[in-house]
Motif scaffolding. Structure first.
Motif, PDB file in Angstrom:
ATOM      1  N   ALA A   7      13.184 -12.730 -10.721  1.00  0.00           N
ATOM      2  CA  ALA A   7      14.725 -12.509 -10.446  1.00  0.00           C
ATOM      3  C   ALA A   7      14.990 -11.340 -11.141  1.00  0.00           C
ATOM      4  CB  ALA A   7      15.638 -13.478 -11.355  1.00  0.00           C
ATOM      5  N   LEU A   8      15.436 -10.287  -9.869  1.00  0.00           N
ATOM      6  CA  LEU A   8      15.608  -9.253  -9.778  1.00  0.00           C
ATOM      7  C   LEU A   8      16.656  -8.480 -11.498  1.00  0.00           C
ATOM      8  CD1 LEU A   8      15.857  -6.166  -8.169  1.00  0.00           C
ATOM      9  CD2 LEU A   8      18.336  -7.121  -7.944  1.00  0.00           C
ATOM     10  N   TRP A 100      10.802 -12.567 -25.909  1.00  0.00           N
ATOM     11  CA  TRP A 100      11.917 -13.556 -26.207  1.00  0.00           C
ATOM     12  C   TRP A 100      12.339 -12.939 -24.263  1.00  0.00           C
ATOM     13  CZ3 TRP A 100      17.961 -13.500 -25.373  1.00  0.00           C
ATOM     14  CH2 TRP A 100      18.442 -14.045 -25.932  1.00  0.00           C
ATOM     15  N   LEU A 101      13.252 -12.100 -23.988  1.00  0.00           N
ATOM     16  CA  LEU A 101      13.403 -11.740 -22.970  1.00  0.00           C
ATOM     17  C   LEU A 101      12.654 -11.346 -21.857  1.00  0.00           C
ATOM     18  CD1 LEU A 101      15.545  -7.709 -23.819  1.00  0.00           C
ATOM     19  CD2 LEU A 101      16.351 -10.097 -24.044  1.00  0.00           C
ATOM     20  N   ARG A 102      11.571 -11.353 -21.959  1.00  0.00           N
ATOM     21  CA  ARG A 102      10.587 -11.196 -20.753  1.00  0.00           C
ATOM     22  C   ARG A 102      10.374 -12.921 -20.196  1.00  0.00           C
ATOM     23  NH1 ARG A 102       6.482  -7.769 -18.734  1.00  0.00           N
ATOM     24  NH2 ARG A 102       6.768  -9.528 -16.705  1.00  0.00           N
ATOM     25  N   GLU A 103      10.441 -13.809 -21.311  1.00  0.00           N
ATOM     26  CA  GLU A 103      10.619 -14.931 -21.299  1.00  0.00           C
ATOM     27  C   GLU A 103      12.445 -16.081 -20.833  1.00  0.00           C
ATOM     28  OE1 GLU A 103       9.615 -16.732 -26.101  1.00  0.00           O
ATOM     29  OE2 GLU A 103       7.944 -16.625 -25.312  1.00  0.00           O
ATOM     30  N   GLU A 125       9.867   3.449 -23.187  1.00  0.00           N
ATOM     31  CA  GLU A 125       8.685   2.435 -22.734  1.00  0.00           C
ATOM     32  C   GLU A 125       8.330   1.744 -22.543  1.00  0.00           C
ATOM     33  OE1 GLU A 125       8.460   3.826 -27.134  1.00  0.00           O
ATOM     34  OE2 GLU A 125      10.005   4.504 -25.391  1.00  0.00           O
ATOM     35  N   HIS A 126       9.099   0.853 -22.915  1.00  0.00           N
ATOM     36  CA  HIS A 126       8.712  -0.402 -23.726  1.00  0.00           C
ATOM     37  C   HIS A 126       9.346  -1.533 -22.418  1.00  0.00           C
ATOM     38  CE1 HIS A 126       6.341   0.166 -26.956  1.00  0.00           C
ATOM     39  NE2 HIS A 126       7.521   0.249 -27.908  1.00  0.00           N
ATOM     40  N   TYR A 127       9.802  -1.237 -21.644  1.00  0.00           N
ATOM     41  CA  TYR A 127      10.799  -2.300 -20.760  1.00  0.00           C
ATOM     42  C   TYR A 127      10.985  -1.266 -19.821  1.00  0.00           C
ATOM     43  CZ  TYR A 127      12.821  -3.992 -24.526  1.00  0.00           C
ATOM     44  OH  TYR A 127      13.345  -4.943 -25.736  1.00  0.00           O
ATOM     45  N   VAL A 130      11.561  -3.784 -16.082  1.00  0.00           N
ATOM     46  CA  VAL A 130      12.860  -3.698 -15.430  1.00  0.00           C
ATOM     47  C   VAL A 130      12.765  -3.409 -14.372  1.00  0.00           C
ATOM     48  CG1 VAL A 130      14.047  -4.268 -17.867  1.00  0.00           C
ATOM     49  CG2 VAL A 130      14.377  -2.247 -16.535  1.00  0.00           C
ATOM     50  N   ASP A 131      13.725  -3.949 -13.465  1.00  0.00           N
ATOM     51  CA  ASP A 131      14.321  -3.551 -12.205  1.00  0.00           C
ATOM     52  C   ASP A 131      14.950  -2.269 -12.550  1.00  0.00           C
ATOM     53  OD1 ASP A 131      12.184  -4.920 -10.490  1.00  0.00           O
ATOM     54  OD2 ASP A 131      13.905  -6.604 -11.582  1.00  0.00           O
TER      55      ASP A 131
END
Length: 204
Positions: A7-8, A100-103, A125-127, A130-131
């Motif tokens: 999903a976006l 957790w967020l990725r899942e 740098e870890h995100y 995200v779009d």
């Protein structure tokens, strides 16, 4: 452009007392899922999780309360007084939060979802996955006024809390979309409705 396999994904962020929760609630009212990094941070150190075992391994069993959960007030005092301890705690919790967020994103059935990440600018740098980034923006003077009213603190502490976060300029530099939230909360309705249509269009 390759087809997106998820999903976006919109990262919702903003400084302390900017109004992120008020914005998130309005997206949720439109049926959009909001996955919250603060909720994740609690869940990844629930009793029985590898996260809590790791915290005990680093800090010792005295960080647990009588029910076997993390004694949050005691831990907060400890890490606030000791930057090295805070870094150790973050090194345990933050990777778990990101997973957790990725899942949640990978399981998402809707056209788009929001990730509420208060400290996005500090950990961008870890995100990179995200779009888009949606920033709830207010002047620092408004943040201070709201913090004093919300938490019953003085101006000195409010300024110190702001100093611990990324600057307004750093957040603005990351943002693809900005909601100005320095006025009446009701004005958020139109801003969120407009963005909702934009995100649906982008998702399709």
């Amino acid at each position: 452009m390759s087809a997106r396999t998820h999903a976006l994904t919109i990262a919702l962020t903003g400084g302390i007392a900017a109004g992120k929760t008020a914005v998130a609630r309005r997206f949720e009212a439109l049926g959009v899922h909001v996955h919250d990094a603060d909720v994740a941070a609690r869940e990844v150190i629930e009793p029985g999780t590898p996260g809590l075992a790791a915290v005990v391994g680093v800090f010792g069993p005295e960080v647990l309360d009588a029910s076997g959960r993390l004694d949050r007030p005691a831990m907060r005092q400890r890490v606030f007084a000791d930057p090295a301890a805070r870094k150790k705690l973050e090194a345990i919790i933050h990777p778990g939060v990101r997973q957790w967020l990725r899942e949640r994103v990978l399981a998402e059935q809707g056209p788009y979802c929001l990730l509420a990440i208060p400290l996005l600018a500090e950990n961008i740098e870890h995100y990179r996955w995200v779009d888009r980034v949606l920033l709830v923006d207010v002047p620092e003077s408004v943040q201070i006024t709201r913090l004093i009213a919300r938490d019953g603190i003085d101006q000195t502490l409010a300024r110190r809390m702001l100093a611990h976060q990324a600057s307004r300029a750093e957040r603005l530099a990351l943002a693809d979309d900005v909601i100005e939230n320095d006025g009446d909360e009701a004005a958020l309705d139109d801003a969120v409705a407009t963005l909702h249509q934009r995100y649906l269009a982008l998702a399709s």
